[in-house]
Design an enzyme around this catalytic site. Structure first.
Site, PDB file in Angstrom:
ATOM      1  N   THR A  75       0.823  -1.220   0.000  1.00  0.00           N
ATOM      2  CA  THR A  75       0.000   0.000   0.000  1.00  0.00           C
ATOM      3  C   THR A  75       0.854   1.266   0.000  1.00  0.00           C
ATOM      4  O   THR A  75       1.860   1.361   0.695  1.00  0.00           O
ATOM      5  CB  THR A  75      -0.924  -0.011   1.241  1.00  0.00           C
ATOM      6  OG1 THR A  75      -1.694  -1.204   1.221  1.00  0.00           O
ATOM      7  CG2 THR A  75      -1.840   1.200   1.266  1.00  0.00           C
ATOM      8  N   GLU A  76       0.386   2.246  -0.785  1.00  0.00           N
ATOM      9  CA  GLU A  76       1.030   3.564  -0.845  1.00  0.00           C
ATOM     10  C   GLU A  76      -0.056   4.628  -0.715  1.00  0.00           C
ATOM     11  O   GLU A  76      -1.240   4.321  -0.896  1.00  0.00           O
ATOM     12  CB  GLU A  76       1.747   3.742  -2.188  1.00  0.00           C
ATOM     13  CG  GLU A  76       2.847   2.729  -2.425  1.00  0.00           C
ATOM     14  CD  GLU A  76       3.557   2.926  -3.761  1.00  0.00           C
ATOM     15  OE1 GLU A  76       3.189   3.851  -4.520  1.00  0.00           O
ATOM     16  OE2 GLU A  76       4.488   2.142  -4.027  1.00  0.00           O
ATOM     17  N   PRO A  77       0.340   5.870  -0.476  1.00  0.00           N
ATOM     18  CA  PRO A  77      -0.681   6.921  -0.377  1.00  0.00           C
ATOM     19  C   PRO A  77      -1.604   6.972  -1.602  1.00  0.00           C
ATOM     20  O   PRO A  77      -2.800   7.185  -1.477  1.00  0.00           O
ATOM     21  CB  PRO A  77       0.154   8.202  -0.254  1.00  0.00           C
ATOM     22  CG  PRO A  77       1.428   7.747   0.387  1.00  0.00           C
ATOM     23  CD  PRO A  77       1.684   6.359  -0.129  1.00  0.00           C
ATOM     24  N   GLY A 101      -4.003   2.244  -2.898  1.00  0.00           N
ATOM     25  CA  GLY A 101      -4.620   1.459  -1.819  1.00  0.00           C
ATOM     26  C   GLY A 101      -5.386   0.310  -2.459  1.00  0.00           C
ATOM     27  O   GLY A 101      -4.811  -0.711  -2.831  1.00  0.00           O
ATOM     28  N   ILE A 107       1.909  -0.131   7.035  1.00  0.00           N
ATOM     29  CA  ILE A 107       2.576  -1.422   6.907  1.00  0.00           C
ATOM     30  C   ILE A 107       2.673  -2.108   8.277  1.00  0.00           C
ATOM     31  O   ILE A 107       3.394  -1.651   9.174  1.00  0.00           O
ATOM     32  CB  ILE A 107       3.977  -1.260   6.260  1.00  0.00           C
ATOM     33  CG1 ILE A 107       3.845  -0.519   4.916  1.00  0.00           C
ATOM     34  CG2 ILE A 107       4.652  -2.626   6.078  1.00  0.00           C
ATOM     35  CD1 ILE A 107       2.881  -1.144   3.910  1.00  0.00           C
ATOM     36  N   ILE A 162     -26.687  -7.003  22.977  1.00  0.00           N
ATOM     37  CA  ILE A 162     -27.072  -7.983  24.010  1.00  0.00           C
ATOM     38  C   ILE A 162     -26.497  -7.571  25.365  1.00  0.00           C
ATOM     39  O   ILE A 162     -27.153  -7.730  26.403  1.00  0.00           O
ATOM     40  CB  ILE A 162     -26.604  -9.407  23.599  1.00  0.00           C
ATOM     41  CG1 ILE A 162     -27.458  -9.899  22.421  1.00  0.00           C
ATOM     42  CG2 ILE A 162     -26.678 -10.384  24.769  1.00  0.00           C
ATOM     43  CD1 ILE A 162     -26.973 -11.189  21.780  1.00  0.00           C
ATOM     44  N   GLU A 189      -6.310  -6.086   3.372  1.00  0.00           N
ATOM     45  CA  GLU A 189      -6.188  -7.221   2.437  1.00  0.00           C
ATOM     46  C   GLU A 189      -7.349  -7.222   1.427  1.00  0.00           C
ATOM     47  O   GLU A 189      -7.848  -8.266   1.022  1.00  0.00           O
ATOM     48  CB  GLU A 189      -6.058  -8.553   3.196  1.00  0.00           C
ATOM     49  CG  GLU A 189      -4.816  -8.527   4.082  1.00  0.00           C
ATOM     50  CD  GLU A 189      -4.245  -9.878   4.428  1.00  0.00           C
ATOM     51  OE1 GLU A 189      -4.579 -10.863   3.750  1.00  0.00           O
ATOM     52  OE2 GLU A 189      -3.434  -9.932   5.372  1.00  0.00           O
ATOM     53  N   SER A 200     -14.193  -4.743   1.391  1.00  0.00           N
ATOM     54  CA  SER A 200     -15.348  -5.547   0.947  1.00  0.00           C
ATOM     55  C   SER A 200     -15.742  -5.226  -0.501  1.00  0.00           C
ATOM     56  O   SER A 200     -16.080  -6.127  -1.275  1.00  0.00           O
ATOM     57  CB  SER A 200     -16.541  -5.299   1.867  1.00  0.00           C
ATOM     58  OG  SER A 200     -16.300  -5.896   3.119  1.00  0.00           O
TER      59      SER A 200
END
Ligand SMILES: Cc1cc2nc3c(=O)[nH]c(=O)nc-3n(C[C@H](O)[C@H](O)[C@H](O)COP(=O)(O)OP(=O)(O)OC[C@H]3O[C@@H](n4cnc5c(N)ncnc54)[C@H](O)[C@@H]3O)c2cc1C
Length: 382
Positions: free
Chosen positions: A125-127, A130, A156, A337, A363, A366
Site C-alpha cells: 500500500t502507498e498513499p 490502496g 505497513i 445484548i 487485504e 469488501s
C-alpha cells in the site's frame, strides 16, 4: 503434507489452551499499554506460531491451509492484536518467499522467519495506491547488479519490528498497472530505508502500522522475488492466502463473541428472568450463530480446495467478504445484548467491536472483494 488427525488435534488443543490461559487474561492490559509483553512474544516463538505456514525443512510447522485456518479460528478467540505479532510471518510477509523464492533465498531467510528471529512485513500500500494496488509508484531502477528503490509505503503492519520487507516496486514506468511491478526482499538495515513512528488506530492496540520510505535504497538484484514484472502476481497470490487466514480469524472472534453473549445473557436478569429467555435476544444469538457457522463452513471448504492445488481467487474473496462482514454484525449484536455494559470498556465487548472493523478494509476492502467475485464469476460463466 497434512498432519495426522491426532497431531492436528494436539496442535489445536495447545493453541486453544495458550489463548485461554495466557492471552485472554491480559487482553485489556495489552490494549491499554498498546504493547504485547516481550515474554508472551517469546512464548509464541516457543510454540512455533511464527512458523505455522513455513515448510518443515526450514524449521516451520508446515501446516496446510486447512490446518492454518483451524489454528486461525483458535487465535481469533483472543484479541486479534496478538495474532498480528506473528501474522505477517505466517502470511503476507513470508508467503511470497515460500511460493516464489529461489532455493538460496529460502535457505537464507525462512529459518529465521519460522523461529521468529526475523519479523517480516509486506509493503504494497502507498498513499496513491490502496485498493488500486496496481498503481504503485515506488520505483525500482536497475543499476548494475542492484536496483535502487525510491518511494513510500503506508499502513505497513509490523514495520517497526521487521527486519525483512517484501516490497512491491515499479520496475517499468511505461507499463500500465500491475504489469510493471516487481517484488523485492528488502532487509531493514539497508541505508536509506526509514520507518515512521506507529499510527494511532481505532482498534487492535498492541498491533502496529507504520509508513516506510525508501531514499535511494540499493537492493541487490539477487533479492528480486520472481521475475521482473511478476510482482503483482506475487502480491495477488499472497493475498489469496492471506484473505483465507483473515477469514478464519473472523470466525474465531465471532465464535468467542457468541460464547460471551450466551454467558452474559444467561447470567443477567431483567423483568425477573435471564436475558437469554427473551425471544428477541435469542433471535440475535440465532442470527449470529447461523452466520458464524456459514462462515466457518465457507472458510474451511475453501482452504481444503486450495490444499488440492486449485485456484481459489473467487472463493477466498467470497470467504473474506462474508466472514469479515459477518463478524461486524456479530460484534454489533454483542454490544446490543450486553446493553450499556457492551458500551463500557471493562466488559471488553466494545474493544472487540472496534478490533474487528479493520477486517472489512485490509487485504482488500469488501467492495474490492465484490469486484473480484463478480469478475471471476463472469469469467467462469456462473
Ligand atoms: C491496520 C491496517 C493494517 C494494514 N496492513 C497493511 C500491510 O501490512 N501491508 C500493506 O501493503 N497494506 C496494509 N494496509 C493497507 C490496507 O490494505 C489498505 O488500507 C486497504 O487496501 C484499502 O486501501 P485504502 O486505505 O487506500 O482505501 P481506498 O483505496 O482509498 O478505498 C477507500 C474506500 O473506497 C472503496 N473503493 C475503492 N475503489 C473502489 C472501487 N473501484 N469500487 C468500489 N469501491 C471502491 C474501498 O472499498 C473503500 O471502502 C493496512 C491498513 C490498516 C488500516
Amino acid at each position: 503434507m497434512a498432519l495426522d488427525l491426532e497431531t492436528r488435534e494436539q496442535l489445536i488443543d495447545m493453541v486453544r489452551r495458550f489463548v485461554a490461559e495466557r492471552l485472554r487474561p491480559i487482553e485489556a492490559k495489552v490494549a491499554e499499554d498498546d504493547a504485547v509483553p516481550a515474554e508472551v512474544v517469546e512464548e509464541m516463538k516457543g510454540l512455533g506460531l511464527f512458523g505455522l505456514s513455513i515448510p518443515e525443512e526450514f524449521g516451520g510447522l508446515g501446516l496446510n491451509m486447512e490446518e492454518e485456518c483451524l489454528v486461525g479460528i483458535e487465535l481469533g478467540r483472543a484479541s486479534p492484536a496478538f495474532r498480528s505479532v506473528f501474522g505477517t510471518n505466517v502470511g503476507i510477509g513470508s508467503q511470497g518467499l515460500v511460493m516464489f523464492g529461489t532455493d538460496d533465498q529460502k535457505a537464507k531467510w525462512l529459518p529465521g522467519i519460522a523461529s521468529g528471529e526475523i519479523v517480516t512485513s509486506f509493503a504494497l500500500t502507498e498513499p496513491e495506491a490502496g485498493s488500486d494496488s496496481g498503481a504503485v509508484q515506488t520505483r525500482a531502477t536497475r543499476d548494475g547488479d542492484d536496483y535502487v528503490l525510491n518511494g513510500g509505503k503506508r499502513f505497513i503492519t509490523n514495520a517497526g519490528k521487521a527486519s525483512l520487507f517484501t516490497v512491491m516496486a515499479r520496475t517499468n514506468p511505461d507499463a500500465k498497472g500491475g504489469s510493471g511491478v516487481s517484488a523485492f526482499l528488502v532487509p531493514r538495515d539497508l541505508p536509506g530505508l526509514e520507518v515512521s513512528k506507529p499510527e494511532k488506530k481505532m482498534g487492535q492496540q498492541g498491533a502496529h502500522i507504520h509508513d516506510v520510505t525508501f531514499d535511494n535504497v540499493r537492493v541487490p538484484a539477487w533479492n528480486r522475488l520472481g521475475e521482473e514484472g511478476e510482482g503483482f502476481k506475487v502480491a495477488m497470490q499472497v493475498l489469496d492466502r492471506g484473505r483465507l487466514h483473515i477469514s478464519a480469524v473472523c470466525v474465531g472472534v465471532a465464535e468467542r463473541l457468541i460464547a460471551d453473549c450466551v454467558a452474559y445473557a444467561s447470567e443477567r436478569k431483567q423483568f425477573g428472568a435471564p436475558l437469554a429467555s427473551f425471544q428477541m435476544v435469542q433471535a440475535m444469538i440465532a442470527d449470529s450463530k447461523t452466520e458464524a457457522l456459514a462462515a466457518r463452513a465457507l472458510v474451511l471448504e475453501t482452504a481444503r480446495l486450495r490444499d488440492t492445488g486449485a485456484g481459489v481467487t473467487l472463493e477466498a474473496a467470497a470467504a473474506k467478504l462474508f466472514a469479515s462482514e459477518m463478524v461486524g454484525r456479530v460484534a454489533d449484536r454483542a454490544v446490543q445484548i450486553f446493553g450499556g455494559a457492551g458500551y463500557v470498556a471493562d466488559y471488553g465487548i466494545e474493544r472487540l467491536y472496534r478490533d474487528v472493523r479493520i477486517f472489512r478494509i485490509y487485504e482488500g476492502a469488501s467492495e474490492i472483494q465484490k469486484l473480484v467475485i463478480a469478475r471471476e464469476t463472469l469469467k467462469r460463466g456462473g
